[in-house]
Design a protein around this motif. Structure first.
Motif, PDB file in Angstrom:
ATOM      1  N   PRO A 131      -9.769  10.539  24.828  1.00  0.00           N
ATOM      2  CA  PRO A 131     -11.115  10.561  25.422  1.00  0.00           C
ATOM      3  C   PRO A 131     -11.154  11.437  26.666  1.00  0.00           C
ATOM      4  CG  PRO A 131     -10.417   8.306  24.940  1.00  0.00           C
ATOM      5  CD  PRO A 131      -9.213   9.182  24.779  1.00  0.00           C
ATOM      6  N   PRO A 132     -12.316  11.996  27.001  1.00  0.00           N
ATOM      7  CA  PRO A 132     -12.410  12.835  28.199  1.00  0.00           C
ATOM      8  C   PRO A 132     -11.966  12.099  29.451  1.00  0.00           C
ATOM      9  CG  PRO A 132     -14.407  12.990  26.880  1.00  0.00           C
ATOM     10  CD  PRO A 132     -13.596  11.893  26.279  1.00  0.00           C
ATOM     11  N   ALA A 133     -11.390  12.836  30.380  1.00  0.00           N
ATOM     12  CA  ALA A 133     -10.994  12.248  31.656  1.00  0.00           C
ATOM     13  C   ALA A 133     -12.207  11.948  32.528  1.00  0.00           C
ATOM     14  CB  ALA A 133     -10.046  13.184  32.391  1.00  0.00           C
ATOM     15  N   VAL A 207      -5.554  -2.804  27.613  1.00  0.00           N
ATOM     16  CA  VAL A 207      -5.404  -2.463  29.033  1.00  0.00           C
ATOM     17  C   VAL A 207      -4.692  -1.120  29.108  1.00  0.00           C
ATOM     18  CG1 VAL A 207      -4.373  -3.118  31.243  1.00  0.00           C
ATOM     19  CG2 VAL A 207      -5.294  -4.890  29.708  1.00  0.00           C
ATOM     20  N   ARG A 208      -5.360  -0.125  29.684  1.00  0.00           N
ATOM     21  CA  ARG A 208      -4.711   1.167  29.875  1.00  0.00           C
ATOM     22  C   ARG A 208      -4.384   1.366  31.340  1.00  0.00           C
ATOM     23  NH1 ARG A 208      -8.430   6.530  29.134  1.00  0.00           N
ATOM     24  NH2 ARG A 208      -6.452   7.424  29.831  1.00  0.00           N
ATOM     25  N   VAL A 209      -3.353   2.124  31.603  1.00  0.00           N
ATOM     26  CA  VAL A 209      -2.928   2.404  32.976  1.00  0.00           C
ATOM     27  C   VAL A 209      -3.498   3.752  33.392  1.00  0.00           C
ATOM     28  CG1 VAL A 209      -0.957   2.738  34.508  1.00  0.00           C
ATOM     29  CG2 VAL A 209      -0.820   1.062  32.652  1.00  0.00           C
ATOM     30  N   HIS A 210      -4.203   3.768  34.503  1.00  0.00           N
ATOM     31  CA  HIS A 210      -4.808   5.025  34.973  1.00  0.00           C
ATOM     32  C   HIS A 210      -3.711   6.021  35.323  1.00  0.00           C
ATOM     33  CE1 HIS A 210      -7.288   7.862  37.182  1.00  0.00           C
ATOM     34  NE2 HIS A 210      -8.367   7.224  36.769  1.00  0.00           N
ATOM     35  N   PRO A 211      -3.762   7.240  34.782  1.00  0.00           N
ATOM     36  CA  PRO A 211      -2.666   8.190  34.997  1.00  0.00           C
ATOM     37  C   PRO A 211      -2.558   8.709  36.421  1.00  0.00           C
ATOM     38  CG  PRO A 211      -4.467   9.243  33.804  1.00  0.00           C
ATOM     39  CD  PRO A 211      -4.794   7.782  33.870  1.00  0.00           C
ATOM     40  N   GLU A 212      -3.610   8.573  37.231  1.00  0.00           N
ATOM     41  CA  GLU A 212      -3.558   9.077  38.603  1.00  0.00           C
ATOM     42  C   GLU A 212      -3.391   7.962  39.629  1.00  0.00           C
ATOM     43  OE1 GLU A 212      -6.162  12.508  39.661  1.00  0.00           O
ATOM     44  OE2 GLU A 212      -7.103  12.089  37.723  1.00  0.00           O
ATOM     45  N   THR A 213      -4.090   6.857  39.456  1.00  0.00           N
ATOM     46  CA  THR A 213      -4.055   5.786  40.455  1.00  0.00           C
ATOM     47  C   THR A 213      -3.053   4.694  40.129  1.00  0.00           C
ATOM     48  OG1 THR A 213      -5.753   4.433  39.384  1.00  0.00           O
ATOM     49  CG2 THR A 213      -6.509   6.181  40.885  1.00  0.00           C
ATOM     50  N   GLY A 214      -2.648   4.596  38.850  1.00  0.00           N
ATOM     51  CA  GLY A 214      -1.772   3.509  38.438  1.00  0.00           C
ATOM     52  C   GLY A 214      -2.487   2.189  38.223  1.00  0.00           C
ATOM     53  N   GLU A 215      -3.796   2.157  38.432  1.00  0.00           N
ATOM     54  CA  GLU A 215      -4.555   0.927  38.222  1.00  0.00           C
ATOM     55  C   GLU A 215      -4.560   0.537  36.745  1.00  0.00           C
ATOM     56  OE1 GLU A 215      -8.317   0.917  41.152  1.00  0.00           O
ATOM     57  OE2 GLU A 215      -8.088   2.772  39.998  1.00  0.00           O
ATOM     58  N   ARG A 216      -4.657  -0.764  36.493  1.00  0.00           N
ATOM     59  CA  ARG A 216      -4.836  -1.237  35.136  1.00  0.00           C
ATOM     60  C   ARG A 216      -6.333  -1.424  34.870  1.00  0.00           C
ATOM     61  NH1 ARG A 216       0.413  -5.095  33.714  1.00  0.00           N
ATOM     62  NH2 ARG A 216       1.944  -3.618  34.542  1.00  0.00           N
ATOM     63  N   LEU A 217      -6.764  -0.971  33.703  1.00  0.00           N
ATOM     64  CA  LEU A 217      -8.174  -0.909  33.354  1.00  0.00           C
ATOM     65  C   LEU A 217      -8.401  -1.715  32.083  1.00  0.00           C
ATOM     66  CD1 LEU A 217      -8.242   2.969  33.620  1.00  0.00           C
ATOM     67  CD2 LEU A 217      -8.918   1.401  35.451  1.00  0.00           C
ATOM     68  N   LEU A 218      -9.428  -2.542  32.072  1.00  0.00           N
ATOM     69  CA  LEU A 218      -9.772  -3.314  30.874  1.00  0.00           C
ATOM     70  C   LEU A 218     -10.553  -2.393  29.946  1.00  0.00           C
ATOM     71  CD1 LEU A 218      -9.543  -6.023  29.490  1.00  0.00           C
ATOM     72  CD2 LEU A 218     -11.573  -6.787  30.742  1.00  0.00           C
ATOM     73  N   ALA A 264     -24.433  13.154  38.332  1.00  0.00           N
ATOM     74  CA  ALA A 264     -23.492  12.036  38.327  1.00  0.00           C
ATOM     75  C   ALA A 264     -22.169  12.527  37.773  1.00  0.00           C
ATOM     76  CB  ALA A 264     -24.024  10.877  37.494  1.00  0.00           C
ATOM     77  N   PHE A 265     -21.091  12.164  38.434  1.00  0.00           N
ATOM     78  CA  PHE A 265     -19.742  12.594  38.074  1.00  0.00           C
ATOM     79  C   PHE A 265     -18.913  11.321  37.965  1.00  0.00           C
ATOM     80  CE2 PHE A 265     -16.110  15.606  39.768  1.00  0.00           C
ATOM     81  CZ  PHE A 265     -15.362  15.354  38.631  1.00  0.00           C
ATOM     82  N   TRP A 266     -18.475  10.986  36.739  1.00  0.00           N
ATOM     83  CA  TRP A 266     -17.762   9.718  36.597  1.00  0.00           C
ATOM     84  C   TRP A 266     -16.403   9.881  35.942  1.00  0.00           C
ATOM     85  CZ3 TRP A 266     -22.219  10.664  33.679  1.00  0.00           C
ATOM     86  CH2 TRP A 266     -22.100  10.603  32.285  1.00  0.00           C
ATOM     87  N   ASP A 267     -15.515   8.952  36.303  1.00  0.00           N
ATOM     88  CA  ASP A 267     -14.185   8.855  35.720  1.00  0.00           C
ATOM     89  C   ASP A 267     -14.336   8.120  34.395  1.00  0.00           C
ATOM     90  OD1 ASP A 267     -11.549   8.218  35.022  1.00  0.00           O
ATOM     91  OD2 ASP A 267     -10.918   8.001  37.119  1.00  0.00           O
ATOM     92  N   ASN A 268     -14.222   8.841  33.298  1.00  0.00           N
ATOM     93  CA  ASN A 268     -14.432   8.273  31.972  1.00  0.00           C
ATOM     94  C   ASN A 268     -13.279   7.377  31.529  1.00  0.00           C
ATOM     95  OD1 ASN A 268     -16.257   8.331  29.572  1.00  0.00           O
ATOM     96  ND2 ASN A 268     -14.476   9.235  28.557  1.00  0.00           N
ATOM     97  N   ARG A 269     -12.167   7.430  32.262  1.00  0.00           N
ATOM     98  CA  ARG A 269     -11.025   6.564  31.984  1.00  0.00           C
ATOM     99  C   ARG A 269     -11.237   5.189  32.586  1.00  0.00           C
ATOM    100  NH1 ARG A 269      -7.401  11.089  34.833  1.00  0.00           N
ATOM    101  NH2 ARG A 269      -9.082  10.602  36.320  1.00  0.00           N
TER     102      ARG A 269
END
Length: 316
Positions: A131-133, A207-218, A264-269
């Motif tokens: 998916p797009p970043a 749950v994916r791990v954000h490649p830049e922040t390391g946050e876990r995302l639902l 609007a500019f959003w983080d699609n991850r």
């Protein structure tokens, strides 16, 4: 409250407690220096979606802006309103694109696609393995009222789960598929044929791990998710109800009122969003232009990447 004032004069003001910030002091039509890019990127990663007002940018400037943050996606097919000389730009013009689509008016098409109230929530191209970043969307023409877009913060949604549920979700994987829950028309259905000819499906981590922040995302939504794997369909249905309700909780969302020149500019991850459903009856056009940035293959907390089932990657 302004959280950052750069030397270049760029200011970032949060909009809600968890999600969204408005950025001022920047002209997106001109070249951005490295400092301004750094401020915008940091705000995007922190607040997941950022907003700009009163920007006057054309297709060329839109693409140039995107290139400062990544590689624009060139789609294999776009709507008929999209500009031919800028393949990175996809234009959505509601009345041009959606009237009579697949032999249905827009309202019937929405009704047949949206089998639950949460059906419209999605990330862009979430059924693809990559998916797009990020997405940059600008408004050209909007109705005098209505047409707002809403985003939700998937990092906040994950953090808001109880610890035992987070630990359980970390181990799950789900099938994301184009056309989930669509109710076919009697007889020949042009949209069903479209789905058969262009089917896309991927197994993504819940749950994916954000490649830049390391946050876990639902990483779930009501638009693409077909089933959680390795559980029964009954269990999957209840788990998805729990997770989708979590990611759409109002406190994790922000709603944006569009004006001509808004961006609007959003983080699609790290977000899902909900397109407006309140403009179909209005006698006003809504013309928007979108550029997406190439993304990576999602990875779960266990290090396992997403696996394609069918359909080509977004970026070959």
């Amino acid at each position: 409250m302004t959280t950052h004032a750069a030397k270049a004069g760029v200011e970032v003001a949060p909009v809600t407690g968890y999600t969204g910030a408005e950025i001022t002091g920047v002209d997106l039509a001109g070249p951005l220096d490295d400092e301004a890019v750094a401020v915008i990127r940091a705000a995007l990663l922190r607040w997941k979606v950022v907003f700009f007002r009163d920007q006057r940018i054309d297709h060329a400037a839109h693409v140039a802006l995107a290139r400062r943050f990544g590689e624009p996606v060139v789609l294999r097919s776009r709507g008929k309103a999209s500009p031919g000389d800028f393949p990175e730009v996809e234009t959505t013009a509601d009345r041009l694109e959606l009237a009579g689509r697949y032999g249905m008016d827009h309202q019937e098409w929405l009704e047949r696609r949206r089998h639950t109230l949460s059906r419209g929530w999605h990330c862009d191209h979430g059924a693809r393995v990559d998916p797009p970043a990020a997405t940059i969307l600008r408004a050209e023409t909007v109705p005098p009222y209505g047409g707002d877009t809403t985003w939700s913060n998937l990092a906040a949604a994950y953090a808001g789960l109880s610890a035992p549920v987070r630990e359980f979700a970390d181990r799950l994987r789900a099938e994301h598929r184009l056309g989930v829950g669509y109710q076919p028309r009697p007889g020949r259905d042009a949209y069903v044929q479209h789905l058969q000819d262009h089917q896309v499906a991927t197994v993504h981590p819940v749950v994916r791990v954000h490649p830049e922040t390391g946050e876990r995302l639902l990483f779930v939504n009501g638009y693409y998710v077909e089933q959680i794997l390795e559980v029964s369909r009954a269990e999957s249905r209840l788990l998805l109800e729990l997770f989708v309700e979590q990611v759409t909780r109002p406190e994790y969302t922000v709603r944006f009122r569009w004006e001509p020149g808004s961006v609007a500019f959003w983080d699609n991850r790290a977000t899902i969003h909900l397109a407006p459903g309140d403009t179909g009856h209005l006698d006003s056009p809504r013309i928007m232009h979108r550029v997406m940035l190439a993304g990576d293959v999602p990875v779960g907390p266990d290090g396992r990447p997403s696996e394609p089932i069918c359909g080509a990657p977004l970026v070959s």
